[in-house]
Every structure is written in C-alpha cells, then in structure tokens.
Design an enzyme around this catalytic site. Sequence first.
Site, PDB file in Angstrom:
ATOM      1  N   GLY A 247       9.068  -0.919  -1.381  1.00 55.36           N
ATOM      2  CA  GLY A 247       8.737  -1.023   0.038  1.00 55.36           C
ATOM      3  C   GLY A 247       7.486  -0.227   0.358  1.00 55.36           C
ATOM      4  O   GLY A 247       6.626   0.003  -0.500  1.00 55.36           O
ATOM      5  N   SER A 248       7.386   0.214   1.594  1.00 54.95           N
ATOM      6  CA  SER A 248       6.210   0.945   2.048  1.00 54.95           C
ATOM      7  C   SER A 248       6.211   2.370   1.507  1.00 54.95           C
ATOM      8  O   SER A 248       7.253   2.911   1.112  1.00 54.95           O
ATOM      9  CB  SER A 248       6.178   0.981   3.573  1.00 54.95           C
ATOM     10  OG  SER A 248       7.249   1.770   4.075  1.00 54.95           O
ATOM     11  N   GLU A 269       8.437   1.714  -6.142  1.00 57.91           N
ATOM     12  CA  GLU A 269       7.356   0.723  -6.156  1.00 57.91           C
ATOM     13  C   GLU A 269       6.900   0.572  -4.706  1.00 57.91           C
ATOM     14  O   GLU A 269       7.515  -0.145  -3.916  1.00 57.91           O
ATOM     15  CB  GLU A 269       7.847  -0.611  -6.722  1.00 57.91           C
ATOM     16  CG  GLU A 269       8.301  -0.551  -8.169  1.00 57.91           C
ATOM     17  CD  GLU A 269       7.159  -0.369  -9.150  1.00 57.91           C
ATOM     18  OE1 GLU A 269       5.987  -0.381  -8.725  1.00 57.91           O
ATOM     19  OE2 GLU A 269       7.439  -0.196 -10.357  1.00 57.91           O
ATOM     20  N   CYS A 303       2.429  -6.569  -2.645  1.00 58.98           N
ATOM     21  CA  CYS A 303       1.970  -5.206  -2.866  1.00 58.98           C
ATOM     22  C   CYS A 303       0.722  -5.206  -3.748  1.00 58.98           C
ATOM     23  O   CYS A 303      -0.041  -4.237  -3.755  1.00 58.98           O
ATOM     24  CB  CYS A 303       3.072  -4.357  -3.492  1.00 58.98           C
ATOM     25  SG  CYS A 303       3.809  -5.066  -4.959  1.00 58.98           S
TER      26      CYS A 303
END
Length: 517
Positions: A247-248, A269, A303
């Site tokens: 995620g962020s 990640e 991403c």
Amino acid sequence: MATIAQQFGMTEALELLGIKAVNEGTSTGTQWFSGGELIDSYSPVDGQLIAKVKASTEADYEKVMQAATEAFKTFRLMPAPKRGEIVRQFGEKLRHYKEPLGKLVSYEMGKSYQEGLGEVQEMIDICDFAVGLSRQLHGLTMHSERPSHRMYEQYHPLGVVGIISAFNFPVAVWSWNTALAWICGDVCVWKPSEKTPLCGVACQNIIAEVLRENHLPEGISCLINGDYKIGQLLNRDTRVPLVSATGSTRMGKIVAQEVAARLGRSLLELGGNNAIIVTPDADIKMTVIGAVFGAVGTAGQRCTSTRRLIIHESIYDKVKDAIVAAYGQLRIGNPLDQNNHVGPLIDTHAVEQYNKALAQVVAEGGTILVEGGVLTGEGYESGCYVKPAIAEAKNDFAIVQHETFAPVLYLLKYSGDVTEAIAIQNGVAQGLSSAIMTNNLREAEAFLSAAGSDCGIANVNIGTSGAEIGGAFGGEKETGGGRESGSDAWKVYMRRQTNTINYSTSLPLAQGIKFDL
C-alpha cells in the site's frame, strides 16, 4: 439497452466465481461466516453496485486465528513437495477460472481486461514457480572448527502469515505471498482491500475447492474483510510472526511501527516514484512505448507506474513531441472493451488527488503539455475517468516528490552526463523501480553500478512497470525494503536455524576454550 455488465458477461463471470448479491466476508477455508456490517462494492467502470460483502468482526477474526494456528500444527509437518502439489492444483484451478477472474478484476478495480487476465496469469506463474521451489528449500552445510562435528543450517515455517493487499493488484499480490508461504509450510490470513472485496471472495472460493478435494483442515487459507481496524488486529497479534503489507508509504509506516512494537516481522511493498532516464543514445521508438505504457497502464495506479521522464536536453524536444503525439492516440473508456487503452481510476477520491496534483504542478511553476481533466457524458457516468496528463516540471517540486496514484507524467530535463540523470532519479524518497533507455554500454553499466540507481528494480531498455515472477520484487527507502515473488524471497516466510551435531565421544568447546571438571 444492455448494461456494461450484461454486455460483457459479468453476470456469468460472477456466477462462475460463486459471487452472490450478499457474500460472507470471513472464511477459514471452506467455512464462511461474518457478523459485521456490509461493504458495498461499486464498479468504477459504470458506477453500478456489483455485490455486497459482510465485514469481519473481532469475534470473526478470533475464530479465524484459532483455525489458522491449529492448522499450522499439522500443515508444517506435511512434506514440502506434498504442499507443492496443493499449490499445483491451485494453479490448475486458476487456469480454469482465468477468464471470469480476470473479468472481475477488470470490472471491480477498473484496469483493462487484458491487464486483468495478465494479473491472473501472474498468479498461475507464481504457483508454477512455487511448485518447483517446494523441492528446493535448501540450507547450507558448513565445516566446524571442532573435530567430529557437523554444522548446517535449515529453514522452518514461521507460522501464521498475515497478508494485507491493495486495490490495484487485488489478486496477484496475495498469490505472490500465499503461494510461497504455503510451500514453506505457513498458513495465511488475508485482508484484501475494502475497495476490491469481491476479488478476495472469488479467490477464496477457488482455493476452497482445492482444500475440499484434498480433505485439508480449516485454517490453511483464511479471509477477513474490513477497514484498517481489521488490519490492526493482524499488526498487533503476537500469533502472526509476519505481516506482509502492500500500500502507501503512510500506511506502511503504521504497519511497521505496530508490528515492530511486538518484535514481529513485516514485509513492506509501498510507494514508488519511478523514473525513466532517456539519454542521447536512446532508441526513441522504444522509449515512447515504454514510457507511455508505464505512465497510463492501469490508469497510472501501479506502484511501478512511470511518474518521471528524465530526458537529456539534446533530445528533449524530440522525445517530448513523440510522447505528446502518442498520448493523442490513447482511447479512454470501458476497460472491458479491448479497444480502449485506459480505464477509470478506482474511485472519486482518486480523481480528487489527480486534480490536486495538476493544480499543484502549475502552482509550483510547471507547464501542462497534455491537458488533463475528468471525462463526463455517456460511458463516463461513474465519474472516475480522467485524461492522462503530461507536465513539464522540476524534480524538486513538492508534487513531483510525491507519488500521485493517477496518470500524471512529469518531464524533467538534464544537461550533463548520465551521472546527473542518475542523481535526479535517486533524488526522491521512494526507491522501487527505475529504467534507463540507452544503447551506450557505459551508461547502462553506470546505471546498474553501486553508484547508479538506488531502486530495488533497475531496467535497461524496458520500462519501469511490469515484473517477471522469477525475480525478487520490491524496493528501497520509503518503498519499505521488502522482497516478494522470485529469487530467494521465500526465505522471508521461514525462520533460519543453525544446527551443530557432535558425533564424537568428547565435548570440545568452540575457540579452544577449556572447561575441565
């Protein structure tokens, strides 16, 4: 007039995947239950409600954890090649369900149908990789300094692996983790994104068939659904030795702190701010293909999406004109229609962030080259379709330093040698993916050297997005440092143990220490 769902066979796909109008959101394998509130899943494609999922409660979570911890006791003792057979069967099920699952990924998340199929293919590929790996979970043998002693190291399963995945890859990232974790003898508890809960239900239905056919216990593959509060239960639970979160960067820092507070492990990640360097020796045609797909694929919601294009001043105008011309050929619309290149953003909140980014780059002194904007009218009723935009900017702009999860590409100029370009590329907080376009061997090797790209992924003459299963996937700095998928990423799902065996009749001590009684 037929709806998009009817026109493109979504009703049939949902039926094949076992998706109902209202679905239980908690599972221990083949058993389903939930006591929480309903989560509505709306498609960004047409704004229509697809189905509902019941969220998990703390009581549901506790039931899942009890099943998982109990299943681990037996699953860890199953020989790894036997566990590999379970994963092989799962891969075969995915081949059978590839089209409906790929269609669901496209409809619930918004990426193109071809990308949805590609995501399911990634699941199949990691299953194939894991099956081979099930006979290669090797350690090392070392020579002891003591006579008649043998030293070696081996790897054992960790236990319950918690998986928190993001909406942009609603099925693949789970499979990257779970296929390897299962091979290693771990059991898994998965919390999919609350923006794509149906993809999680569908995957659980598929693996449930394998579990049922092999008479395996409940708890090997578990599903929980809900918002960040459900994720916190995983982060803070000492029964979960590893939490893998995608995620962020903001979310990842929270996960890292909560897991570290109990001395657990986290595999992170997180965000990317990926750049392609374009040198005077670049192949312009290849550059355009790599940059455009990298920037607009999945509507810029990868991403690994290309955010920055760092171009040498001697070819800047030539590359700029080629990229702008290519953007003029993009077709934006229903991602289930394979004639379209770009689908919608995930929701209207993402649209707001996109609009803010374009406003901010202008406020900081940038120039818009390809106008953005929200599309309206027939086919765009969801309010989630935007135009991929290009802006000339500088690397030190605050908005350029920030990852905007949308199709916004920044063009940056450099004038010196490749060292200057590498410094610009590395001059952001994130460190996931990077690329250089050049036919100059010295430039390519400089980019790949210890003084080159500081990212976890560094490519030459291909773009930043897209990764093969065989290589470890992940990045440095604020990307989190985690590694998933190929290479030796399997080791993160196991605990290492060093063993020393004395087969003599005496007990010599290390370093020649004497301790006579």
